[in-house]
Design an enzyme around this catalytic site. Structure first.
Site, short mmCIF file in Angstrom:
data_model
loop_
_atom_site.label_atom_id
_atom_site.label_comp_id
_atom_site.label_asym_id
_atom_site.label_seq_id
_atom_site.Cartn_x
_atom_site.Cartn_y
_atom_site.Cartn_z
N GLU A 40 -24.74 -33.03 10.12
CA GLU A 40 -24.34 -34.43 9.92
C GLU A 40 -22.83 -34.52 10.05
OE1 GLU A 40 -25.51 -37.68 9.40
OE2 GLU A 40 -23.33 -37.96 9.43
N ASN A 119 -22.24 -40.63 7.48
CA ASN A 119 -22.35 -40.06 6.13
C ASN A 119 -23.72 -39.43 6.01
OD1 ASN A 119 -22.95 -43.20 6.12
ND2 ASN A 119 -24.31 -42.26 4.62
N MET A 123 -27.08 -44.85 8.04
CA MET A 123 -27.18 -46.25 7.60
C MET A 123 -28.21 -46.41 6.49
SD MET A 123 -26.91 -48.91 10.72
CE MET A 123 -25.41 -49.09 11.70
N ALA A 130 -35.79 -53.30 4.16
CA ALA A 130 -36.94 -54.09 4.59
C ALA A 130 -37.76 -53.27 5.59
CB ALA A 130 -36.48 -55.40 5.23
N VAL A 233 -22.21 -32.29 16.04
CA VAL A 233 -22.85 -31.62 17.18
C VAL A 233 -22.25 -32.22 18.45
CG1 VAL A 233 -25.02 -31.33 18.44
CG2 VAL A 233 -24.94 -30.99 15.96
N HIS A 449 -29.73 -53.23 14.43
CA HIS A 449 -31.05 -52.73 14.85
C HIS A 449 -31.02 -52.49 16.36
CE1 HIS A 449 -32.94 -55.17 11.27
NE2 HIS A 449 -32.29 -54.10 10.86
N THR A 495 -36.74 -49.67 11.14
CA THR A 495 -36.68 -48.29 10.61
C THR A 495 -38.06 -47.73 10.30
OG1 THR A 495 -34.55 -48.89 9.69
CG2 THR A 495 -35.50 -46.83 8.92
C1 LIG Z 1 -26.28 -53.03 5.60
C2 LIG Z 1 -27.48 -52.54 6.37
C3 LIG Z 1 -28.72 -53.14 6.18
C4 LIG Z 1 -29.83 -52.68 6.89
N1 LIG Z 1 -31.05 -53.20 6.58
C5 LIG Z 1 -32.14 -52.72 7.19
C6 LIG Z 1 -33.43 -53.15 6.78
O1 LIG Z 1 -33.59 -53.93 5.85
N2 LIG Z 1 -34.50 -52.64 7.44
C7 LIG Z 1 -34.38 -51.77 8.48
O2 LIG Z 1 -35.39 -51.38 9.05
N3 LIG Z 1 -33.17 -51.33 8.85
C8 LIG Z 1 -32.06 -51.76 8.23
N4 LIG Z 1 -30.83 -51.28 8.57
C9 LIG Z 1 -30.78 -50.29 9.66
C10 LIG Z 1 -31.24 -48.93 9.17
O3 LIG Z 1 -30.37 -48.46 8.19
C11 LIG Z 1 -31.33 -48.00 10.36
O4 LIG Z 1 -32.33 -48.50 11.22
C12 LIG Z 1 -31.70 -46.58 9.98
O5 LIG Z 1 -30.78 -46.02 9.09
C13 LIG Z 1 -31.77 -45.72 11.25
O6 LIG Z 1 -32.04 -44.39 10.89
P1 LIG Z 1 -31.58 -43.21 11.82
O7 LIG Z 1 -31.93 -41.95 11.14
O8 LIG Z 1 -32.17 -43.37 13.18
O9 LIG Z 1 -30.01 -43.38 12.04
P2 LIG Z 1 -28.80 -43.46 11.00
O10 LIG Z 1 -29.29 -43.83 9.66
O11 LIG Z 1 -27.77 -44.29 11.62
O12 LIG Z 1 -28.29 -41.95 10.92
C14 LIG Z 1 -27.75 -41.30 12.04
C15 LIG Z 1 -26.81 -40.22 11.53
O13 LIG Z 1 -26.43 -39.38 12.62
C16 LIG Z 1 -25.08 -38.97 12.41
N5 LIG Z 1 -24.52 -38.53 13.69
C17 LIG Z 1 -24.22 -39.29 14.77
N6 LIG Z 1 -23.73 -38.53 15.77
C18 LIG Z 1 -23.72 -37.25 15.31
C19 LIG Z 1 -23.32 -36.01 15.89
N7 LIG Z 1 -22.90 -35.93 17.17
N8 LIG Z 1 -23.40 -34.89 15.12
C20 LIG Z 1 -23.87 -34.94 13.83
N9 LIG Z 1 -24.25 -36.11 13.24
C21 LIG Z 1 -24.19 -37.25 13.98
C22 LIG Z 1 -24.43 -40.22 11.86
O14 LIG Z 1 -23.24 -39.92 11.18
C23 LIG Z 1 -25.51 -40.78 10.95
O15 LIG Z 1 -25.35 -40.34 9.63
C24 LIG Z 1 -29.70 -51.67 7.87
C25 LIG Z 1 -28.46 -51.06 8.05
C26 LIG Z 1 -27.37 -51.48 7.30
C27 LIG Z 1 -26.05 -50.77 7.49
#
Ligand SMILES: Cc1cc2nc3c(=O)[nH]c(=O)nc-3n(C[C@H](O)[C@H](O)[C@H](O)COP(=O)(O)OP(=O)(O)OC[C@H]3O[C@@H](n4cnc5c(N)ncnc54)[C@H](O)[C@@H]3O)c2cc1C
Length: 518
Positions: A40, A119, A123, A130, A233, A449, A495
């Site tokens: 991460e 972090n 996200m 939701a 990465v 999204h 999500t």
């Molecule tokens: C305020 C807010 C409200 C939201 N509300 C909703 C909701 O109600 N419902 C919903 O479905 N979604 C919601 N979302 C969106 C939801 O948080 C995301 O859809 C979800 O977190 C996506 O998950 P993920 O694992 O694909 O990506 P992320 O949670 O974005 O995680 C990806 C991670 O990869 C890491 N990363 C990126 N590049 C690299 C690299 N090269 N090397 C190492 N690490 C890396 C990033 O730092 C990050 O921590 C919201 C987001 C926010 C910020």
């Protein structure tokens, strides 16, 4: 948390958001002998790692955790009120940071508030939680097991529907919305409680699910799993077109390491997953294309014609101001869902706020729960040319290829948005007295999204990046995860669906590893 990277693992996972965490969880459950390393780029901001920052009780510590998640914009000011977004500012929401450059080009709409979190937990440490299910054309028709996968995603995310049952006016809001919307809809697509990745502790406090809940104790106790924070990465290593590992930059020491792995899962969000693939020389035609964001209109109404109830959780109170301005839910919020249908192509997230999102007269204070914030998300008219591209000659703040977003709303998108603006006023009138004269259309990218950039396809027909198990067509052993995998145009929060797709991919890797180890 080990700082020493292993030389070899079975599976390397890039990114610690909910979808990367889903791979770690399923592998811990189904292939406990497999070694798994997660990398991460961002820091650990909460305990247990990946937990939602809303669960941090101390307000200053909570604010610090949000700042630490803002990557290169760690000191940047975030939105102080929903009004700042409305004014067209490019400020991010707390815990996120906006794409600094390359978010729009002349003659295009662009995505001015495209944003990220860096972090542990991604996200998912900041989200609203939701978790509605996709319906009609939002669904992925070629996945026969989609419903079972969504059930499993509910389990991993700890989704509940009753955490806000004590919120004032929430039944009334749903009754009024139902009267306006439900006619002719099948039961599953009628107005209902929003499924949320939130539960109440025995003492009544809300607990928000983040990646910690997805990991679960089984992952935390797995001696073959390690999470490495502040580890970027920079590329996936390939040998003979197959996954061979990852190159990792230790952001604490500046050193780089190669970690060999038989499977690599890139779960780095919908904009950075294609970035990692591109930097690795994995560049199928569909990479970064069909990018879609959910355009969003918002409106607010106030309930004045019903008496303020007392809640079973004690006196109706208010949360600290920071949470209210961030638009997050509080103890007194209610959240209702108006499901998407192809006939009414909007996903409604109706949130009662315990303070006013707009200034109200001091002698007319709002009763908590009586201010109803309405949001309608729309599904994009998918276009091949809507895309994120990467520069060979320009780097971003992490030293990765810089992004350039090309994005346009079509005539059909504008028509649907017009319908959404009409509909949201109708819904606002149905629940109370509108506080706004007109609905506000959020700047593009505000939904957070983003989808489509590493899309799944049934066959390798040139229009998709990965197959139904999320394995990249052109790079065996490389899997992609996150909202970018979703091939349909969804309007609902994505999500739950992305975690469901991650479950399928993780099961496939687990089965292959277990077969080999027998
Ligand atoms: C305020 C807010 C409200 C939201 N509300 C909703 C909701 O109600 N419902 C919903 O479905 N979604 C919601 N979302 C969106 C939801 O948080 C995301 O859809 C979800 O977190 C996506 O998950 P993920 O694992 O694909 O990506 P992320 O949670 O974005 O995680 C990806 C991670 O990869 C890491 N990363 C990126 N590049 C690299 C690299 N090269 N090397 C190492 N690490 C890396 C990033 O730092 C990050 O921590 C919201 C987001 C926010 C910020």
């Amino acid at each position: 948390m080990s700082r020493r990277y292993p030389d070899v693992v079975d599976v390397a996972i890039v990114g610690s958001g909910p979808t990367g965490a889903a791979y770690a969880r399923i592998l811990s459950e189904r292939a406990p002998r497999a070694s798994v390393a997660m990398f991460e780029v961002g820091p650990t901001v909460s305990e247990p790692p990946g937990s939602h920052v809303n669960n941090i009780e101390d307000a200053a510590a909570r604010a610090a955790a949000r700042h630490a998640s803002q990557g290169p914009a760690v000191d940047a000011e975030t939105v102080a009120s929903p009004g700042a977004v409305k004014a067209g500012s490019r400020m991010a929401r707390p815990g996120t940071y906006v794409l600094e450059k390359g978010y729009a080009f002349p003659g295009e709409d662009g995505m001015p508030v495209a944003a990220f979190s860096s972090n542990v937990g991604g996200m998912g440490a900041h989200w609203t939680g939701a978790c509605p299910r996709p319906g009609d054309s939002e669904r992925i028709g070629f996945l026969p097991d989609l419903d079972e996968l969504l059930d499993e995603a509910d389990r991993l995310l700890g989704v509940t529907t009753h955490a806000f049952d004590g919120a004032p006016f929430t039944d009334l809001v749903r009754e009024r919305l139902a009267a306006a919307v439900d006619g002719g809809r099948p039961p599953g697509r009628r107005v209902q409680r929003m499924p949320l990745a939130v539960h109440r502790r025995e003492d009544g406090r809300l607990v928000w699910s983040g990646s910690d809940v997805v990991f679960g104790d089984i992952t935390r106790r797995n001696p073959n799993f390690a999470l490495h924070d502040e580890s970027l990465v920079t590329r996936v290593l390939l040998e003979n077109g197959r996954a061979a590992g990852v190159a990792v930059l230790d952001r604490r020491t500046g050193e780089t390491h190669d970690v060999r792995a038989r499977f690599v899962v890139v779960a780095a969000d919908a904009l950075r997953t294609p970035q990692v693939l591109w930097a690795s020389g994995i560049r199928p035609a569909a990479l970064g294309r069909m990018l879609n964001d959910q355009s969003q209109v918002v409106f607010a109404s106030r309930i004045r014609d019903a008496a303020a109830p007392t809640t079973p959780n004690g006196p109706v109170g208010q949360s600290d101001e920071h949470d209210i301005v961030a638009g997050t839910l509080s103890e007194q919020s209610g959240v209702s869902w108006v499901p998407y249908t192809d006939a009414e192509p909007f996903h409604g997230q109706i949130m009662q706020l315990d303070a006013s999102p707009v200034p109200l007269a001091e002698d007319d204070p709002a009763v908590p729960g009586s201010i109803v914030g309405l949001g309608l998300f729309t599904a994009k008219d998918l276009q091949w040319d809507d895309r994120v591209e990467f520069a060979g000659d320009e780097m971003d703040a992490y030293g990765m290829p810089a992004m350039r977003i090309h994005y346009r709303l079509t005539d059909r998108d504008h028509e649907v948005l017009d319908r959404a603006r009409t509909e949201i006023v109708r819904l606002g009138r149905a629940v109370g007295e509108p506080l706004d004269e007109h609905p506000f259309t959020m700047p593009l990218g505000a939904s957070l999204h983003y989808q489509g950039t590493v899309r799944m396809g049934q066959t390798d027909d040139g229009c998709s990046v990965c197959g139904p198990d999320s394995e990249v067509w052109s790079a065996s052993g490389v899997y992609v995860a996150g909202n970018g995998v979703i091939p349909t145009a969804t309007a609902c929060n994505p999500t739950l669906t992305s975690v469901a797709l991650a479950v399928r991919g993780a099961r496939r890797i687990a089965a292959e590893l277990e077969r080999e180890k027998q």
